[in-house]
Design a protein around this motif. Structure first.
Motif, PDB file in Angstrom:
ATOM      1  N   ARG B  70       5.396 -25.454  39.260  1.00  0.00           N
ATOM      2  CA  ARG B  70       6.462 -24.458  39.404  1.00  0.00           C
ATOM      3  C   ARG B  70       7.529 -24.610  38.325  1.00  0.00           C
ATOM      4  NH1 ARG B  70       7.101 -22.214  44.557  1.00  0.00           N
ATOM      5  NH2 ARG B  70       9.305 -22.671  44.529  1.00  0.00           N
ATOM      6  N   ASN B  73       6.705 -22.334  35.021  1.00  0.00           N
ATOM      7  CA  ASN B  73       7.251 -20.975  34.831  1.00  0.00           C
ATOM      8  C   ASN B  73       8.666 -20.853  35.401  1.00  0.00           C
ATOM      9  OD1 ASN B  73       6.689 -20.903  37.521  1.00  0.00           O
ATOM     10  ND2 ASN B  73       5.556 -18.985  37.472  1.00  0.00           N
ATOM     11  N   LEU B  75      10.116 -21.555  38.126  1.00  0.00           N
ATOM     12  CA  LEU B  75      10.510 -21.256  39.500  1.00  0.00           C
ATOM     13  C   LEU B  75      11.374 -22.400  39.998  1.00  0.00           C
ATOM     14  CD1 LEU B  75       7.374 -19.692  41.222  1.00  0.00           C
ATOM     15  CD2 LEU B  75       9.403 -18.566  40.340  1.00  0.00           C
ATOM     16  N   GLU B  76      11.173 -23.574  39.369  1.00  0.00           N
ATOM     17  CA  GLU B  76      12.059 -24.716  39.605  1.00  0.00           C
ATOM     18  C   GLU B  76      12.622 -25.118  38.248  1.00  0.00           C
ATOM     19  OE1 GLU B  76      12.564 -25.916  42.568  1.00  0.00           O
ATOM     20  OE2 GLU B  76      10.833 -25.252  43.746  1.00  0.00           O
ATOM     21  N   ASP B  98      12.072 -15.141  30.817  1.00  0.00           N
ATOM     22  CA  ASP B  98      11.301 -13.914  31.031  1.00  0.00           C
ATOM     23  C   ASP B  98      10.073 -13.865  30.142  1.00  0.00           C
ATOM     24  OD1 ASP B  98      12.856 -12.993  33.030  1.00  0.00           O
ATOM     25  OD2 ASP B  98      14.143 -11.742  31.766  1.00  0.00           O
ATOM     26  N   ARG B 101       7.516 -16.199  31.589  1.00  0.00           N
ATOM     27  CA  ARG B 101       6.958 -15.700  32.850  1.00  0.00           C
ATOM     28  C   ARG B 101       5.980 -14.556  32.631  1.00  0.00           C
ATOM     29  NH1 ARG B 101      12.393 -15.928  36.526  1.00  0.00           N
ATOM     30  NH2 ARG B 101      12.164 -18.096  37.200  1.00  0.00           N
ATOM     31  N   SER B 102       6.216 -13.768  31.587  1.00  0.00           N
ATOM     32  CA  SER B 102       5.281 -12.671  31.382  1.00  0.00           C
ATOM     33  C   SER B 102       3.990 -13.151  30.706  1.00  0.00           C
ATOM     34  CB  SER B 102       5.937 -11.541  30.585  1.00  0.00           C
ATOM     35  OG  SER B 102       6.363 -12.024  29.342  1.00  0.00           O
ATOM     36  N   MET B 106       0.828 -16.592  37.974  1.00  0.00           N
ATOM     37  CA  MET B 106       0.898 -17.604  39.023  1.00  0.00           C
ATOM     38  C   MET B 106       0.298 -17.062  40.317  1.00  0.00           C
ATOM     39  SD  MET B 106       3.582 -20.335  39.851  1.00  0.00           S
ATOM     40  CE  MET B 106       3.482 -21.451  41.209  1.00  0.00           C
ATOM     41  N   PHE B 108      -0.096 -18.028  44.409  1.00  0.00           N
ATOM     42  CA  PHE B 108       0.572 -18.874  45.387  1.00  0.00           C
ATOM     43  C   PHE B 108      -0.332 -19.191  46.571  1.00  0.00           C
ATOM     44  CE2 PHE B 108       3.724 -16.357  43.202  1.00  0.00           C
ATOM     45  CZ  PHE B 108       4.748 -17.242  42.950  1.00  0.00           C
ATOM     46  N   ALA B 126       4.206  -4.809  37.828  1.00  0.00           N
ATOM     47  CA  ALA B 126       4.755  -5.588  36.712  1.00  0.00           C
ATOM     48  C   ALA B 126       4.363  -5.015  35.354  1.00  0.00           C
ATOM     49  CB  ALA B 126       4.346  -7.049  36.846  1.00  0.00           C
ATOM     50  N   TRP B 129       6.743  -2.029  34.814  1.00  0.00           N
ATOM     51  CA  TRP B 129       8.192  -2.259  34.704  1.00  0.00           C
ATOM     52  C   TRP B 129       8.554  -3.355  33.720  1.00  0.00           C
ATOM     53  CZ3 TRP B 129      11.721   0.990  36.669  1.00  0.00           C
ATOM     54  CH2 TRP B 129      11.254   1.918  37.608  1.00  0.00           C
ATOM     55  N   VAL B 130       7.658  -4.301  33.488  1.00  0.00           N
ATOM     56  CA  VAL B 130       7.980  -5.373  32.553  1.00  0.00           C
ATOM     57  C   VAL B 130       7.371  -5.093  31.183  1.00  0.00           C
ATOM     58  CG1 VAL B 130       7.821  -7.848  32.109  1.00  0.00           C
ATOM     59  CG2 VAL B 130       8.115  -7.023  34.437  1.00  0.00           C
ATOM     60  N   ARG B 174      -3.592  -9.312  40.435  1.00  0.00           N
ATOM     61  CA  ARG B 174      -2.235  -8.894  40.107  1.00  0.00           C
ATOM     62  C   ARG B 174      -1.693  -9.700  38.929  1.00  0.00           C
ATOM     63  NH1 ARG B 174       2.567  -9.630  44.410  1.00  0.00           N
ATOM     64  NH2 ARG B 174       2.136 -11.817  44.028  1.00  0.00           N
ATOM     65  N   SER B 175      -1.961 -11.018  38.949  1.00  0.00           N
ATOM     66  CA  SER B 175      -1.512 -11.845  37.825  1.00  0.00           C
ATOM     67  C   SER B 175      -2.239 -11.469  36.544  1.00  0.00           C
ATOM     68  CB  SER B 175      -1.783 -13.319  38.113  1.00  0.00           C
ATOM     69  OG  SER B 175      -0.947 -13.748  39.141  1.00  0.00           O
ATOM     70  N   MET B 178      -1.151  -8.675  34.067  1.00  0.00           N
ATOM     71  CA  MET B 178      -0.129  -8.919  33.051  1.00  0.00           C
ATOM     72  C   MET B 178      -0.749  -9.530  31.807  1.00  0.00           C
ATOM     73  SD  MET B 178       2.906  -7.909  33.766  1.00  0.00           S
ATOM     74  CE  MET B 178       4.183  -8.931  33.034  1.00  0.00           C
TER      75      MET B 178
END
Lengths: 432, 267
Positions: B70, B73, B75-76, B98, B101-102, B106, B108, B126, B129-130, B174-175, B178
């Motif tokens: 984590r 990317n 998240l931590e 950003d 992350r793109s 990831m 989960f 994503a 929008w990204v 979904r990942s 991107m």
């Protein structure tokens, strides 16, 4: 088990049994009655008792409603027409409905609030029902200015000037965004404020002198009745939701300053009775404002009611935000969505959906609370009912007026409530 | 020591010979430390991941393995040391975060699909929008990846209507939409029924076969042995041992690793 099967193991069915109707006691109205009204002795007793109560209520109110007098000029005429029998006198509504609706709005201009009311539904429809053409949203955006102009009148350049302020904000945002995202937000705030403070006045003056267009001006103190309830209620509702969202997000923010401002605001407003805020709006604000400025009383009340509802809204939405699993934020982050996009596309749609019952509760509460303005001298329906009863013609009448006012409020609130249930059903995608 | 028997819930032979590991560095972690308050979760982590590597991170619960991936990317947030992903160093600079992350996908443990959007909308959100991909193109890409994870027919359903295994495959798709260069898997099969684990692992294997750089936190030792080119064992926030899978499973060096392996494999 039949006897045959018990000693012969092999068995072949040679005739199929056709489908049959269930016994008469297991279907239709009889079954429903048995299941729901007479399923046991306790239920039977309760059913009979309820029927008795309903009968009493109808016996008491029914004749009174049935004998209603619709045409009379005063309570005395009503009583004469009834000739001693018990009966309602809804003639008072027939006689004074225009006052209950519009207050002292000039009668020859009634078409203006009526048109504004009809257009309200046109403006609301694309927001409430997403399957309508999206182009209608432009009308919704223009509606506040149209409604203002229809209700208050005056120069048409004033609302246009106000609307241009927003346009200035959008244009400034679009231009500056190419340079820097944060600066664009500042530009989007500063440009309209600058416009309203320094340019909107001259714009109004110049345009009015060139092309004096507009409707007859109606002063705020002529407003009354349901007109005032709706103006305050609708404006309060539509402004308190976005403000509430921002406050809820602010309260969750990591930025200490933003967070403490939101917390203090919410806790202060929630800790103070609405009536106190309304008195503040009607009396105290005048002391704080520079002498000579006349700040419209309805506008002041709208601001207070909106702030009050927004504080409640913020807490309702915070509840929705808290109900979202952390994984939703993480998934949005992991996909590279920035804060505002994540809020708009992932978090808010879900949090607001969870909060629908609470939000609608706040909306309905706000709408009904508009009757409190009677205490600061605005003539809402309750205020007008007092005025009507003070009239010698209608002295002593109260049931009919309050039933009418109650029924109208009920229609609006029930409508809001049904819509919210429709929305909850429509948005139910989790299939739990 | 007898050779441990690892059951692989995978029914085909996996040929790792063509899964090429390049010399190009994808992730470089040096002297990384992280604290939760005063609790030292990650201690002096040093790790290099080359492009094309398939790394399995394992270890007892609370050993910091999830926290480690984590951090990759962001998240931590790590407090000390350096993490460089694809040449971009992770600092508090939002632009870098950003960007990373793109590029990093990831998956989960609990899928974290968006329940208010359809499967297709989950996959196109994503990119639209990204990445600013046109809607039609994003939908085509999404259908392509949904076919790849073998559930194109579910595209118009909502996540709540799918089984756990199907949801996890959607999450992978979904990942992938991107077009990430690195994929992180955080215990992707831990929340699944045994029969669904296989379908998710199959998807991950197919991904490895295409040369994706992968870091998987998982307890599926069969997967580790069949697909990974390196297994990293963590305990108490530290990397205790890392090796290529055959040596790791057959000939663990540290006592802690031996104990761990005997507990998860020995029955």
């Amino acid at each position: 088990m039949s006897n045959i099967e018990s000693h012969t193991i092999a068995y072949v069915r040679d005739t199929m049994i056709p489908e049959q109707d269930p016994p008469i006691t297991e279907s239709g109205a009889i079954k429903w009655l048995r299941d729901n009204l007479f399923s046991g002795w306790l239920n039977t007793v309760l059913t009979l008792l309820s029927l008795l109560v309903i009968w009493w209520a109808i016996a008491a109110i029914g004749p009174w409603l049935w004998n209603t007098v619709w045409n009379a000029g005063s309570l005395r005429e009503c009583r004469e027409a009834l000739g001693g029998t018990s009966g309602a006198c809804f003639a008072v509504i027939n006689d004074r409905w225009h006052q209950l609706m519009f207050g002292f709005y000039p009668p020859r201009l009634y078409w203006r609030p009526v048109l504004a009311f009809v257009l309200l539904f046109v403006a609301l429809s694309p927001i409430l029902f997403t399957n309508l053409p999206r182009k209608l949203l432009y009308f919704s955006a223009a509606y506040p200015f149209i409604a203002y102009h229809l209700l208050w009148g005056g120069s048409i350049w004033l609302p246009i000037g106000a609307a241009l302020g927003f346009v200035a904000g959008i244009v400034a945002f679009a231009i500056v965004r190419k340079i820097n995202g944060l600066a664009a937000i500042f530009a989007a705030v500063i440009a309209p404020v600058f416009w309203w403070l320094f340019l909107a006045g001259p714009f109004d003056a110049t345009m009015s002198s060139i092309l004096p267009l507009g409707l007859e001006f109606v002063r705020s103190d002529r407003f009354g009745g349901f007109l005032i309830s709706l103006v305050i209620g609708v404006t309060g509702i539509s402004l308190s939701l976005p403000l509430g969202i921002l406050l809820a997000l602010g309260r969750q923010s990591d930025m200490v300053f933003v967070k403490s401002v939101c917390v203090i605001f919410i806790e202060f407003i929630r800790g103070v009775p609405l009536i106190t805020l309304l008195f503040t709006a009607s009396l105290l604000l005048n002391y704080f404002l520079p002498p000579g400025t006349s700040f419209d009383l309805i506008l002041r009340v709208i601001i207070m009611v909106t702030l009050f509802a927004a504080a409640y809204m913020a807490e309702v939405i915070r509840g929705g935000l808290a109900a979202l699993p952390r994984g939703q934020y993480e998934a949005a982050d992991a996909l590279g969505l920035d804060y505002w996009k994540a809020q708009r596309l992932i978090i808010m749609p879900q949090a607001l959906k969870i909060s629908i019952p609470g939000i609608v509760n706040t909306f309905i509460g706000l709408f009904k609370d508009t009757t409190l303005v009677v205490f600061i001298g605005l003539l809402d329906p309750i205020g007008l009912s007092n005025a009507i009863r003070a009239d010698t013609d209608w002295q002593g009448i109260y049931w009919e007026l309050f039933i009418f006012i109650g029924a109208l409020f009920f229609v609006f609130c029930f409508g809001i409530s049904r819509y919210s249930m429709y929305l909850e059903r429509k948005l139910k995608t989790d299939h739990r | 020591m007898t050779e441990p028997v690892i059951e692989i819930p995978i029914d085909r032979k996996i040929d790792t010979s063509h899964m090429k590991v390049t010399d190009e560095v994808a992730i470089q972690i040096t002297g990384m430390n992280k604290w939760y308050g005063t609790f030292h979760v990650l201690r002096d982590i040093n790790m290099t991941v080359n492009r094309g590597e398939r790394i399995v991170v394992c270890g007892p619960s609370g050993s910091g393995k999830s926290t480690l991936i984590r951090c990759i990317n962001r998240l931590e947030e790590h407090q000390k040391g350096q993490i460089i992903v694809d040449g971009t160093e992770l600092t508090s600079d939002l632009k870098n975060i950003d960007k990373v992350r793109s590029e990093v996908g990831m998956v989960f443990q609990h899928f974290n699909l968006f329940p208010h959007l359809t499967i297709l909308e989950n996959c196109t959100l994503a990119p639209i929008w990204v990445r600013k991909v046109p809607k039609r193109e994003a939908e085509e890409t999404a259908m392509h990846f949904l076919e790849k994870v073998k559930i194109p027919e579910q595209a118009l359903k909502y996540p709540g209507q799918l089984s756990g295994g199907q949801q996890q495959r959607v999450a992978i798709a979904r990942s992938l939409c991107m077009k990430p260069r690195i994929m992180l898997f955080d215990e992707p099969t831990s929340a699944l029924d045994p029969e669904m684990i296989k379908e998710v692992l199959d998807t991950m294997i197919a991904l490895a076969e295409e040369g994706m750089t992968m870091i998987c936190v998982t307890h599926e030792m069969g997967f580790a042995q069949a697909v990974a080119n390196r297994v990293v064992f963590m305990d108490q926030g530290q990397i205790v041992e890392q090796n290529e899978p055959r040596a790791f499973f057959n000939n663990p060096k540290s006592e802690r690793t031996k104990l761990f392996l005997s507990q998860i494999l020995g029955h």
